[in-house]
Design a protein around this motif. Sequence first.
Motif, PDB file in Angstrom:
ATOM      1  N   GLY A 127      23.315  17.486  36.869  1.00 50.20           N
ATOM      2  CA  GLY A 127      21.717  17.682  36.294  1.00 50.20           C
ATOM      3  C   GLY A 127      21.036  19.655  36.777  1.00 50.20           C
ATOM      4  N   GLY A 128      21.710  19.928  38.003  1.00 48.26           N
ATOM      5  CA  GLY A 128      21.866  20.616  37.808  1.00 48.26           C
ATOM      6  C   GLY A 128      21.990  20.398  39.555  1.00 48.26           C
ATOM      7  N   GLY A 129      21.123  21.702  39.892  1.00 46.07           N
ATOM      8  CA  GLY A 129      21.442  22.218  41.654  1.00 46.07           C
ATOM      9  C   GLY A 129      20.930  23.537  42.054  1.00 46.07           C
ATOM     10  N   PRO A 130      20.857  24.394  43.681  1.00 47.60           N
ATOM     11  CA  PRO A 130      20.303  25.533  43.805  1.00 47.60           C
ATOM     12  C   PRO A 130      21.700  26.021  43.369  1.00 47.60           C
ATOM     13  CG  PRO A 130      21.128  24.101  45.955  1.00 47.60           C
ATOM     14  CD  PRO A 130      20.750  22.971  44.552  1.00 47.60           C
ATOM     15  N   LEU A 131      22.759  26.091  43.463  1.00 45.57           N
ATOM     16  CA  LEU A 131      23.693  26.999  43.150  1.00 45.57           C
ATOM     17  C   LEU A 131      23.912  26.576  41.400  1.00 45.57           C
ATOM     18  CD1 LEU A 131      26.246  29.082  43.585  1.00 45.57           C
ATOM     19  CD2 LEU A 131      27.636  27.052  43.694  1.00 45.57           C
ATOM     20  N   SER A 132      23.314  28.150  40.653  1.00 45.31           N
ATOM     21  CA  SER A 132      23.700  27.960  39.128  1.00 45.31           C
ATOM     22  C   SER A 132      25.057  29.375  38.206  1.00 45.31           C
ATOM     23  CB  SER A 132      22.479  28.525  38.656  1.00 45.31           C
ATOM     24  OG  SER A 132      21.958  29.108  37.170  1.00 45.31           O
ATOM     25  N   ALA A 133      25.800  28.130  37.648  1.00 46.74           N
ATOM     26  CA  ALA A 133      26.740  29.367  37.092  1.00 46.74           C
ATOM     27  C   ALA A 133      25.916  30.262  35.708  1.00 46.74           C
ATOM     28  CB  ALA A 133      27.695  27.983  36.548  1.00 46.74           C
ATOM     29  N   GLU A 134      24.824  29.345  35.359  1.00 46.53           N
ATOM     30  CA  GLU A 134      23.955  30.305  34.953  1.00 46.53           C
ATOM     31  C   GLU A 134      24.149  32.194  34.410  1.00 46.53           C
ATOM     32  OE1 GLU A 134      20.500  30.014  31.523  1.00 46.53           O
ATOM     33  OE2 GLU A 134      20.269  28.983  32.952  1.00 46.53           O
ATOM     34  N   PRO A 135      24.400  32.553  33.573  1.00 38.91           N
ATOM     35  CA  PRO A 135      25.212  34.326  33.678  1.00 38.91           C
ATOM     36  C   PRO A 135      23.104  34.631  33.226  1.00 38.91           C
ATOM     37  CG  PRO A 135      26.006  33.852  31.431  1.00 38.91           C
ATOM     38  CD  PRO A 135      24.840  32.500  32.100  1.00 38.91           C
ATOM     39  N   GLU A 136      23.459  36.028  33.833  1.00 40.52           N
ATOM     40  CA  GLU A 136      22.204  37.002  33.250  1.00 40.52           C
ATOM     41  C   GLU A 136      22.749  38.006  33.049  1.00 40.52           C
ATOM     42  OE1 GLU A 136      17.969  36.737  36.690  1.00 40.52           O
ATOM     43  OE2 GLU A 136      19.550  38.037  36.967  1.00 40.52           O
ATOM     44  N   PHE A 137      22.148  38.398  31.707  1.00 46.04           N
ATOM     45  CA  PHE A 137      22.061  39.109  30.786  1.00 46.04           C
ATOM     46  C   PHE A 137      21.167  41.133  31.047  1.00 46.04           C
ATOM     47  CE2 PHE A 137      23.742  35.379  28.563  1.00 46.04           C
ATOM     48  CZ  PHE A 137      24.669  35.777  28.369  1.00 46.04           C
ATOM     49  N   MET A 138      21.856  42.361  30.400  1.00 45.37           N
ATOM     50  CA  MET A 138      21.713  43.322  30.459  1.00 45.37           C
ATOM     51  C   MET A 138      22.298  43.575  29.408  1.00 45.37           C
ATOM     52  SD  MET A 138      20.205  44.586  34.206  1.00 45.37           S
ATOM     53  CE  MET A 138      19.251  44.084  34.995  1.00 45.37           C
ATOM     54  N   SER A 139      22.091  44.726  28.185  1.00 42.86           N
ATOM     55  CA  SER A 139      22.445  45.155  27.281  1.00 42.86           C
ATOM     56  C   SER A 139      21.683  46.488  26.575  1.00 42.86           C
ATOM     57  CB  SER A 139      22.596  43.919  25.896  1.00 42.86           C
ATOM     58  OG  SER A 139      21.832  44.027  25.168  1.00 42.86           O
ATOM     59  N   THR A 140      22.721  46.678  26.200  1.00 40.64           N
ATOM     60  CA  THR A 140      22.580  48.204  25.660  1.00 40.64           C
ATOM     61  C   THR A 140      23.532  48.524  24.374  1.00 40.64           C
ATOM     62  OG1 THR A 140      22.001  50.551  26.209  1.00 40.64           O
ATOM     63  CG2 THR A 140      23.893  49.345  27.064  1.00 40.64           C
ATOM     64  N   LYS A 141      22.551  49.605  23.706  1.00 34.74           N
ATOM     65  CA  LYS A 141      23.427  50.548  22.084  1.00 34.74           C
ATOM     66  C   LYS A 141      23.800  51.630  23.031  1.00 34.74           C
ATOM     67  CE  LYS A 141      22.628  47.330  18.608  1.00 34.74           C
ATOM     68  NZ  LYS A 141      22.088  48.413  17.796  1.00 34.74           N
ATOM     69  N   LEU A 142      25.409  51.429  22.514  1.00 29.80           N
ATOM     70  CA  LEU A 142      26.396  52.998  22.721  1.00 29.80           C
ATOM     71  C   LEU A 142      25.769  53.648  22.479  1.00 29.80           C
ATOM     72  CD1 LEU A 142      29.333  50.806  24.381  1.00 29.80           C
ATOM     73  CD2 LEU A 142      27.410  52.241  26.109  1.00 29.80           C
ATOM     74  N   THR A 143      26.034  54.993  22.921  1.00 31.95           N
ATOM     75  CA  THR A 143      25.512  56.212  22.926  1.00 31.95           C
ATOM     76  C   THR A 143      26.558  57.788  23.109  1.00 31.95           C
ATOM     77  OG1 THR A 143      23.882  57.507  24.256  1.00 31.95           O
ATOM     78  CG2 THR A 143      22.995  55.872  22.331  1.00 31.95           C
ATOM     79  N   ALA A 144      26.018  58.447  22.346  1.00 25.85           N
ATOM     80  CA  ALA A 144      26.895  59.694  22.729  1.00 25.85           C
ATOM     81  C   ALA A 144      26.845  60.063  24.069  1.00 25.85           C
ATOM     82  CB  ALA A 144      27.100  60.762  21.861  1.00 25.85           C
ATOM     83  N   GLU A 145      25.585  59.934  24.624  1.00 27.33           N
ATOM     84  CA  GLU A 145      26.322  60.333  26.383  1.00 27.33           C
ATOM     85  C   GLU A 145      26.338  58.631  27.007  1.00 27.33           C
ATOM     86  OE1 GLU A 145      21.381  60.632  27.219  1.00 27.33           O
ATOM     87  OE2 GLU A 145      21.670  62.691  25.853  1.00 27.33           O
ATOM     88  N   ASP A 146      26.619  58.299  26.735  1.00 28.68           N
ATOM     89  CA  ASP A 146      27.101  57.289  27.327  1.00 28.68           C
ATOM     90  C   ASP A 146      28.828  57.619  27.994  1.00 28.68           C
ATOM     91  OD1 ASP A 146      25.744  55.607  27.669  1.00 28.68           O
ATOM     92  OD2 ASP A 146      25.963  54.919  26.260  1.00 28.68           O
ATOM     93  N   GLU A 147      29.322  57.404  29.745  1.00 27.54           N
ATOM     94  CA  GLU A 147      30.579  58.093  29.687  1.00 27.54           C
ATOM     95  C   GLU A 147      31.727  56.788  29.750  1.00 27.54           C
ATOM     96  OE1 GLU A 147      28.013  62.038  31.092  1.00 27.54           O
ATOM     97  OE2 GLU A 147      29.992  61.153  32.103  1.00 27.54           O
TER      98      GLU A 147
END
Length: 329
Positions: free
Chosen positions: A214-234
Amino acid sequence: MPSQQETPCSPSFSLCATEDCQSDFLPKLRSGACADMGFRSSMEDVYVCVDNFTQENGLKNETEGPSAFYAVFDGHGGKHAADFVCHHLPKFIIHDDNFPSDIERIVTSAFLKTDNAFAEACSIDATLASGTTALAALVIGRQLVVANAGDCRAVLCRRGKAIEMSRDHKPVCMKEKKRIEASGGYVYDGYLNGQLNVARAIGDWHMEGMKSRGGGPLSAEPEFMSTKLTAEDEFLIMGCDGIWDVFRSQNAVDFARRRLQEHNDPTMCSKDLVDEALKRKSGDNLSAVVVCFQQQPPPNLVMPRSRVHRSFSAEGLRELQSFLDSLGN
């Protein structure tokens, strides 16, 4: 319990400026990885590098551009959880009927399915009991999506600037501390329930009070960050916490950028990062993944010349000459 020092944490967000989203840039992926046991007595890190994720799994690429999967898993209490997640997580992602659409929902589901599958495996074989952090990055066309549960870190190099694509899930982080306490747990001396120094992980079902169906203090759920890549991304650096114990994000980007300018090899660059972390006396296992988004090495950055021209006045020159003459005398 004594009060704990709380650390503010950056929220999950999407890095997508208007001009970025309209870019027609398509990344040309090259990747490499390196791992070392370091000064530990055993190796509990595992990584994955798949530049052609759909093709490797016998599927047709439905999107324009690349389809790739990269991950770093930092095990604790043994290597079984890291090995298990390395094998099962990519399969839960790629075999979802809706892949690659609705990618965040698919990846979240895959993290939780993997966690539950490992719980079942541990119920059959108690020797498997362990846990692991999980950091995964997918490149789908121009989209870079990073999912994180734990304290591994992904850092994007955008024209020489370090952009953190994940946040470290430490129990003292204010957001994590509030979540932990709301789930019936507590933070003591910087540790979750006084036992674990990460706030999110897959596995650890054997640790009392950490998890339940039912859950608990230790979570396996991820957090996300995203971006569209451009020519400046190396390039992107993904590393376990042993790397970030001795590198700041910008420092790692500067270091990797110089190495890529020298040899333009992501595998050598990942080894350079690991070797440098060893020189800096990191006390943990070390794993690094480097993903380049372009074929050519990072360009030299030329600082714009100042438009303000500074010069000495005639009076200032006379005073300087007088001072120099006095030194001569």
